[in-house]
Design a protein around this motif. Structure first.
Motif, PDB file in Angstrom:
ATOM      1  N   PRO A   1       0.774  -1.240   0.000  1.00 12.66           N
ATOM      2  CA  PRO A   1       0.000   0.000   0.000  1.00 12.66           C
ATOM      3  C   PRO A   1       0.805   1.291   0.000  1.00 12.66           C
ATOM      4  CG  PRO A   1      -1.045  -1.609   1.426  1.00 12.66           C
ATOM      5  CD  PRO A   1       0.265  -2.202   0.995  1.00 12.66           C
ATOM      6  N   GLN A   2       1.801   1.411   0.864  1.00 11.10           N
ATOM      7  CA  GLN A   2       2.571   2.655   0.927  1.00 11.10           C
ATOM      8  C   GLN A   2       3.296   2.923  -0.385  1.00 11.10           C
ATOM      9  OE1 GLN A   2       2.692   4.936   3.518  1.00 11.10           O
ATOM     10  NE2 GLN A   2       3.810   6.217   2.058  1.00 11.10           N
TER      11      GLN A   2
ATOM     12  N   ALA B   1       0.824   4.073  -3.045  1.00 10.68           N
ATOM     13  CA  ALA B   1       0.442   5.471  -2.853  1.00 10.68           C
ATOM     14  C   ALA B   1       1.559   6.417  -3.281  1.00 10.68           C
ATOM     15  CB  ALA B   1       0.058   5.710  -1.396  1.00 10.68           C
ATOM     16  N   ASP B   2       2.811   6.078  -2.964  1.00  8.30           N
ATOM     17  CA  ASP B   2       3.944   6.915  -3.365  1.00  8.30           C
ATOM     18  C   ASP B   2       4.087   6.967  -4.881  1.00  8.30           C
ATOM     19  OD1 ASP B   2       4.464   7.405  -0.685  1.00  8.30           O
ATOM     20  OD2 ASP B   2       6.138   5.971  -0.566  1.00  8.30           O
TER      21      ASP B   2
ATOM     22  N   ASP C   1       1.386   9.143  -6.401  1.00  9.48           N
ATOM     23  CA  ASP C   1       1.744  10.564  -6.309  1.00  9.48           C
ATOM     24  C   ASP C   1       2.676  10.971  -7.444  1.00  9.48           C
ATOM     25  OD1 ASP C   1       0.354  11.647  -4.149  1.00  9.48           O
ATOM     26  OD2 ASP C   1       1.860  11.005  -2.689  1.00  9.48           O
TER      27      ASP C   1
ATOM     28  N   ALA D   1      -5.076   2.751   0.033  1.00  9.73           N
ATOM     29  CA  ALA D   1      -3.981   3.698   0.252  1.00  9.73           C
ATOM     30  C   ALA D   1      -3.946   4.765  -0.830  1.00  9.73           C
ATOM     31  CB  ALA D   1      -2.653   2.951   0.321  1.00  9.73           C
ATOM     32  N   VAL D   2      -4.163   4.357  -2.070  1.00  5.72           N
ATOM     33  CA  VAL D   2      -4.190   5.316  -3.178  1.00  5.72           C
ATOM     34  C   VAL D   2      -5.395   6.238  -3.033  1.00  5.72           C
ATOM     35  CG1 VAL D   2      -4.483   5.525  -5.679  1.00  5.72           C
ATOM     36  CG2 VAL D   2      -2.817   3.909  -4.745  1.00  5.72           C
TER      37      VAL D   2
ATOM     38  N   GLU E   1      -6.812   7.228  -0.318  1.00  4.75           N
ATOM     39  CA  GLU E   1      -6.533   8.196   0.742  1.00  4.75           C
ATOM     40  C   GLU E   1      -5.599   9.308   0.261  1.00  4.75           C
ATOM     41  OE1 GLU E   1      -5.052   5.794   3.935  1.00  4.75           O
ATOM     42  OE2 GLU E   1      -7.041   4.973   4.403  1.00  4.75           O
ATOM     43  N   ARG E   2      -4.755   8.998  -0.697  1.00  7.36           N
ATOM     44  CA  ARG E   2      -3.774   9.951  -1.211  1.00  7.36           C
ATOM     45  C   ARG E   2      -4.331  10.781  -2.374  1.00  7.36           C
ATOM     46  NH1 ARG E   2       1.982   9.279  -1.018  1.00  7.36           N
ATOM     47  NH2 ARG E   2       1.660   7.819   0.698  1.00  7.36           N
TER      48      ARG E   2
END
Length: 194
Positions: free
Chosen positions: A14-15, A18-19, A22, A47-48, A50-51
């Motif tokens: 997930p992290q 999301a990075d 971005d 995760a995406v 939320e970003r």
């Protein structure tokens, strides 16, 4: 919504998803797709989501109407499938999401047209090749196609020049992001579509 460039973020934790999302939005890609195969895929989509902060993202490899509704409930505005399934298309439309089903044959494209769609994904694009686009536009001139599957930095422009209205980059996304100026590469692809 235009889909000139799509980033497919498959099998990332997930992290990391999301990075990467971005970075893909920052260089001007139109859409970030997260395939939702299994619980890791759903966690990455969350995760995406939320970003995203209003930026476009979609759920990929959606195989059921229930999953289409679930993804839309998480904020996905595009429901992407490897095949054309009327139930998934209808579920997406009912939750105000854009369905983007996969097609490979004239029968598939005809079904998409009968369902009222004007854009599909050609999948797997590398198997049928860019020439498919010119051939299928004869009987289906109003249909738009996003080339997905085996599209990379070396052949993306060729698919667009052959008639695709967009391309999706999956396994080559990190190669794209490692370029000195990935935004310029994306801008060049966008210019070819326009």
């Amino acid at each position: 919504m235009r889909f000139r460039t799509i980033a497919i973020l498959r099998a990332y934790e997930p992290q990391r998803a999301a990075d990467l999302a971005d970075q893909c939005w920052a260089i001007g890609m139109d859409l970030v797709e997260v395939p939702v195969q299994g619980s890791p895929g759903w966690a990455a989509l969350e995760a995406v989501a939320e970003r995203a902060q209003g930026r476009a993202f979609g759920a990929g490899t959606v195989l059921s109407a229930d999953d289409a509704r679930r993804a839309a409930g998480m904020g996905a505005s595009v429901i992407i499938s490897p095949d054309i399934d009327a139930d998934v298309v209808e579920a997406a439309l009912n939750v105000n999401a854009v369905p983007l089903p996969g097609v490979m044959t004239p029968t598939d494209v005809g079904q998409a047209a009968r369902l009222g769609l004007d854009t599909c994904k050609l999948f797997p694009a590398s198997v049928v090749g860019p020439a498919w686009l010119g051939a299928i536009k004869g009987p289906f001139p109003a249909m738009n196609f996003i080339a997905v599957g085996g599209v990379d930095l070396g052949n993306a422009a060729g698919f667009i020049k052959s008639g695709a209205t967009g391309v999706a980059l999956g396994s080559s996304i990190e190669t794209l992001l490692s370029l000195d100026d990935p935004a310029a590469f994306i801008a060049e692809l966008h210019d070819l579509v326009e």
